[in-house]
Scaffold this motif. Structure first.
Motif, PDB file in Angstrom:
ATOM      1  N   UNK A 166       5.895 -30.664  26.919  1.00 38.44           N
ATOM      2  CA  UNK A 166       5.714 -30.002  28.216  1.00 38.44           C
ATOM      3  C   UNK A 166       5.444 -31.023  29.315  1.00 38.44           C
ATOM      4  N   UNK A 167       5.810 -30.647  30.534  1.00 35.58           N
ATOM      5  CA  UNK A 167       5.673 -31.568  31.662  1.00 35.58           C
ATOM      6  C   UNK A 167       4.574 -31.148  32.628  1.00 35.58           C
ATOM      7  N   UNK A 168       3.625 -30.356  32.135  1.00 31.28           N
ATOM      8  CA  UNK A 168       2.488 -29.991  32.972  1.00 31.28           C
ATOM      9  C   UNK A 168       1.489 -31.146  32.959  1.00 31.28           C
ATOM     10  N   UNK A 169       0.537 -31.099  33.870  1.00 32.43           N
ATOM     11  CA  UNK A 169      -0.417 -32.190  34.038  1.00 32.43           C
ATOM     12  C   UNK A 169      -1.204 -32.483  32.769  1.00 32.43           C
ATOM     13  N   UNK A 170      -1.751 -31.460  32.135  1.00 35.53           N
ATOM     14  CA  UNK A 170      -2.582 -31.677  30.940  1.00 35.53           C
ATOM     15  C   UNK A 170      -1.770 -32.290  29.802  1.00 35.53           C
ATOM     16  N   UNK A 171      -0.566 -31.797  29.587  1.00 41.54           N
ATOM     17  CA  UNK A 171       0.264 -32.326  28.499  1.00 41.54           C
ATOM     18  C   UNK A 171       0.655 -33.771  28.760  1.00 41.54           C
ATOM     19  N   UNK A 172       1.045 -34.077  29.995  1.00 35.93           N
ATOM     20  CA  UNK A 172       1.402 -35.457  30.327  1.00 35.93           C
ATOM     21  C   UNK A 172       0.191 -36.372  30.212  1.00 35.93           C
ATOM     22  N   UNK A 173      -0.966 -35.890  30.603  1.00 42.04           N
ATOM     23  CA  UNK A 173      -2.176 -36.698  30.496  1.00 42.04           C
ATOM     24  C   UNK A 173      -2.445 -37.053  29.029  1.00 42.04           C
ATOM     25  N   UNK A 174      -2.307 -36.088  28.138  1.00 38.63           N
ATOM     26  CA  UNK A 174      -2.505 -36.356  26.703  1.00 38.63           C
ATOM     27  C   UNK A 174      -1.464 -37.338  26.183  1.00 38.63           C
ATOM     28  N   UNK A 175      -0.228 -37.157  26.590  1.00 35.61           N
ATOM     29  CA  UNK A 175       0.856 -38.012  26.101  1.00 35.61           C
ATOM     30  C   UNK A 175       0.705 -39.454  26.587  1.00 35.61           C
ATOM     31  N   UNK A 176       0.095 -39.627  27.748  1.00 32.22           N
ATOM     32  CA  UNK A 176      -0.041 -40.961  28.318  1.00 32.22           C
ATOM     33  C   UNK A 176      -1.318 -41.673  27.886  1.00 32.22           C
ATOM     34  N   UNK A 177      -2.169 -40.998  27.133  1.00 27.59           N
ATOM     35  CA  UNK A 177      -3.374 -41.675  26.653  1.00 27.59           C
ATOM     36  C   UNK A 177      -3.011 -42.757  25.672  1.00 27.59           C
ATOM     37  N   UNK A 178      -3.590 -43.931  25.840  1.00 27.56           N
ATOM     38  CA  UNK A 178      -3.318 -44.997  24.865  1.00 27.56           C
ATOM     39  C   UNK A 178      -3.802 -44.560  23.477  1.00 27.56           C
ATOM     40  N   UNK A 179      -3.042 -44.946  22.473  1.00 31.19           N
ATOM     41  CA  UNK A 179      -3.398 -44.583  21.089  1.00 31.19           C
ATOM     42  C   UNK A 179      -4.655 -45.280  20.619  1.00 31.19           C
TER      43      UNK A 179
END
Length: 179
Positions: A166-179
């Motif tokens: 998903x391209x919503x803010x919360x989903x992108x924020x999770x995806x961009x968190x460093x592992x």
């Protein structure tokens, strides 16, 4: 993992960043590459979500690459040309933001007005819009998108891997968190 070339084309960014790319944000963190179309409502929605992350102080490097869907968006190519002409005066991101805010108004007169609004040398802007180097720069992005399996906008890559979530803010924020 052994993948076929077809699998790689669909999942991996084939063209690494170079000095010609339009970037903003923190280098050294995650890298988000967006292949977008200035007339695409889905690209605009994704960019709004990304802007929220930037406003919240998220640390990532944003890269925007042109992928005008010329067959369905009649003004997408002209808008990309306007953005690239603005880039030649160091104002890509200003034009990028104005174009997405005014997606329904992308006629030639509108683009000229936006150039004036962001303080461009309008004569130079108009010459750069039709310059072959401007067109070649846009086509370079389209070609790298094709090589990376881009078939719609927006197409996102995080640290070189295709992001299909998903391209919503919360989903992108999770995806961009460093592992």
């Amino acid at each position: 993992m052994n993948r076929t070339m077809t699998d790689m084309r669909a999942a991996d960014l084939t063209a690494p960043l170079d000095a010609r790319d339009h970037t903003r944000g923190a280098s050294g963190g995650p890298q988000l590459v967006v292949y977008g179309d200035f007339e695409c409502p889905y690209t605009a929605a994704a960019m709004r979500a990304i802007d929220v992350l930037v406003a919240r102080g998220a640390t990532f490097e944003l890269v925007f690459r042109y992928f005008p869907l010329r067959e369905i968006h009649p003004h997408a190519q002209a808008a990309a040309e306007a953005a690239e002409a603005a880039a030649r005066q160091g104002r890509f991101w200003e034009m990028h933001d104005v174009l997405f805010r005014n997606q329904l108004r992308l006629e030639a007169a509108d683009l000229r007005r936006y150039a004036e609004r962001i303080g461009l040398d309008v004569e130079r802007f108009e010459a750069d819009v039709v310059d072959r180097a401007t067109l070649a720069r846009i086509e370079r992005d389209v070609e790298t998108g094709d090589q990376s399996g881009v078939d719609r906008t927006p197409s996102l890559f995080i640290d070189g891997l295709r992001y299909r979530g998903p391209r919503d803010t919360a989903s992108l924020e999770r995806a961009l968190r460093p592992a």
